[in-house]
Scaffold this active site. Structure first.
Site, short mmCIF file in Angstrom:
data_model
loop_
_atom_site.label_atom_id
_atom_site.label_comp_id
_atom_site.label_asym_id
_atom_site.label_seq_id
_atom_site.Cartn_x
_atom_site.Cartn_y
_atom_site.Cartn_z
N ARG A 64 -11.48 -6.76 4.92
CA ARG A 64 -10.25 -6.51 4.16
C ARG A 64 -10.48 -6.76 2.67
O ARG A 64 -10.00 -6.02 1.82
CB ARG A 64 -9.11 -7.37 4.69
CG ARG A 64 -7.78 -7.08 3.97
CD ARG A 64 -6.60 -7.74 4.63
NE ARG A 64 -6.68 -9.21 4.54
CZ ARG A 64 -5.74 -10.01 5.01
NH1 ARG A 64 -4.66 -9.52 5.62
NH2 ARG A 64 -5.86 -11.33 4.91
N LYS A 123 -4.94 -6.89 -0.74
CA LYS A 123 -4.43 -8.26 -0.93
C LYS A 123 -4.69 -8.67 -2.38
O LYS A 123 -5.64 -9.38 -2.69
CB LYS A 123 -5.11 -9.21 0.07
CG LYS A 123 -4.32 -10.52 0.27
CD LYS A 123 -4.81 -11.25 1.50
CE LYS A 123 -4.21 -12.63 1.63
NZ LYS A 123 -2.76 -12.65 1.90
N GLU A 151 7.54 -5.42 5.29
CA GLU A 151 6.95 -6.76 5.30
C GLU A 151 8.03 -7.83 5.24
O GLU A 151 9.12 -7.60 4.74
CB GLU A 151 6.00 -6.94 4.11
CG GLU A 151 4.87 -5.94 4.11
CD GLU A 151 3.50 -6.58 3.96
OE1 GLU A 151 3.40 -7.78 3.71
OE2 GLU A 151 2.51 -5.83 4.11
#
Length: 339
Positions: free
Chosen positions: A82, A184, A220
């Site tokens: 990720r 992220k 989210e």
């Protein structure tokens, strides 16, 4: 600070300076070997792209003291992958998977005395990050980068056991439709601070964000992923280009299917169709699962299983995942990496 002064039962999620952190610099097209250092202060150029243009990303994962005394890392290869995707999105060099995992292991070993004992529910939280540094002023990729991993001991997210929380739908977006929502990066979190603070001021645990294009679908929950359990035992979690693909989410998807026999769907969760769910939750590294008691939308609170009790499916998922992390239950192949 010696661990004799740490009260394991009182640990929250706060910065604590530990003994060592890993540090490597990327220059001339490659990462240096890297080193462990006691210094917890970074000295960087005032022109660093991380400071001006948000060229930075990070990860979060935990090391656990297992039942047999060994130390478990949970799916660090997924965090490495990720982080590589985040780096691609922000024009930063990849940290190779083996370098990422070795750095994590080195940091855990060097700070072993800070790992909360088995049975306390605590863990050693690792924060790997990559930032753009070096002298620069224009909007472009940095001339140099720093990759670092530090750690802090953290307590169980819920003191005295898991309990449901209420959330409120925000009118703000945390990311753009084709933006950096799936990476992220700090900017997504900066965007969520004000809506999050507003939600808390109004007595909610955090804000829930809808899809930025149509504002009709849940994406989210604060900085965690949403999931719902339907009345006919389907596990549904939002799929969207602006959702951060969580490692906890990925793991729950696999466990829901293979261990609980639930049908799993990555799809759309329409805000006006919450009636289809008997249970709902938010999942992420910090809390593992935060059960959602109710969601407030247009001044109406939609309650799922209960505002006080955790639903049975959510409870089972939590037990299964944490059991694997702490070495009480055998996990799928490759999930647990011994330090």
């Amino acid at each position: 600070m010696g661990n004799e002064s740490i009260n394991w039962d009182k640990l929250g999620f706060d910065y604590i300076k530990t003994d060592k952190r890993f540090l490597s610099t990327w220059r001339d097209g490659q990462w240096e070997k890297g080193t462990l250092t006691e210094d917890n202060v970074l000295h960087i150029s005032e022109g660093s792209t991380a400071l001006h243009y948000g060229q930075q990303c990070f990860e979060g994962l935990k090391a656990y003291r297992a039942k047999d005394g060994s130390i478990n890392l949970f799916r660090p290869d997924q965090n490495a992958a990720r982080m590589q995707r985040s780096c691609t999105r922000l024009l930063m060099p990849h940290v190779p998977t083996d370098m990422f995992i070795e750095a994590c292991k080195d940091v855990v070993r060097a700070n072993e005395r800070f790992i909360p004992p088995y049975g306390t529910g605590g863990a050693l939280y690792l924060r790997p990050f990559v930032i753009g540094v070096g002298d620069n002023i224009g909007v472009r990729a940095a001339p140099e980068f720093i990759f670092s991993v530090f750690c802090i001991p953290v307590g169980p997210y819920f003191k005295g056991g898991m309990k449901p929380h209420n959330f409120v739908i925000s009118s703000y977006d945390r990311a753009a439709p084709q933006g950096t929502g799936a990476a992220k990066v700090g900017g997504n979190y900066a965007a969520s601070m004000m809506p999050g603070a507003e939600a808390k001021k109004n007595g909610f645990a955090d804000a829930i964000y809808l899809d930025p294009l149509t504002h009709s679908k849940i994406e989210e929950v604060g900085s965690a992923n949403f999931f719902g359990i339907t009345h006919d035992d389907q596990f549904i979690t939002p799929k969207s280009p602006s959702v951060l693909p969580g490692i906890t989410r990925l793991s729950l998807i696999e466990l829901a299917e293979s261990r609980l026999g639930l049908k799993v769907t990555e799809g759309e969760v329409f805000i006006d169709k919450l009636d289809q769910f008997k249970e709902a939750g938010a999942c992420g590294t910090a809390a593992v699962i935060t059960p959602i008691g109710g969601i407030s939308y247009q001044n109406k609170l939609h309650v799922f299983h209960s505002e006080t009790e955790v639903g049975p499916v959510t409870q089972r998922l939590y037990k299964e995942l944490t059991g694997i992390q702490f070495g009480e239950i055998e996990g799928p192949a490759g999930w647990v990496v011994k330090v």
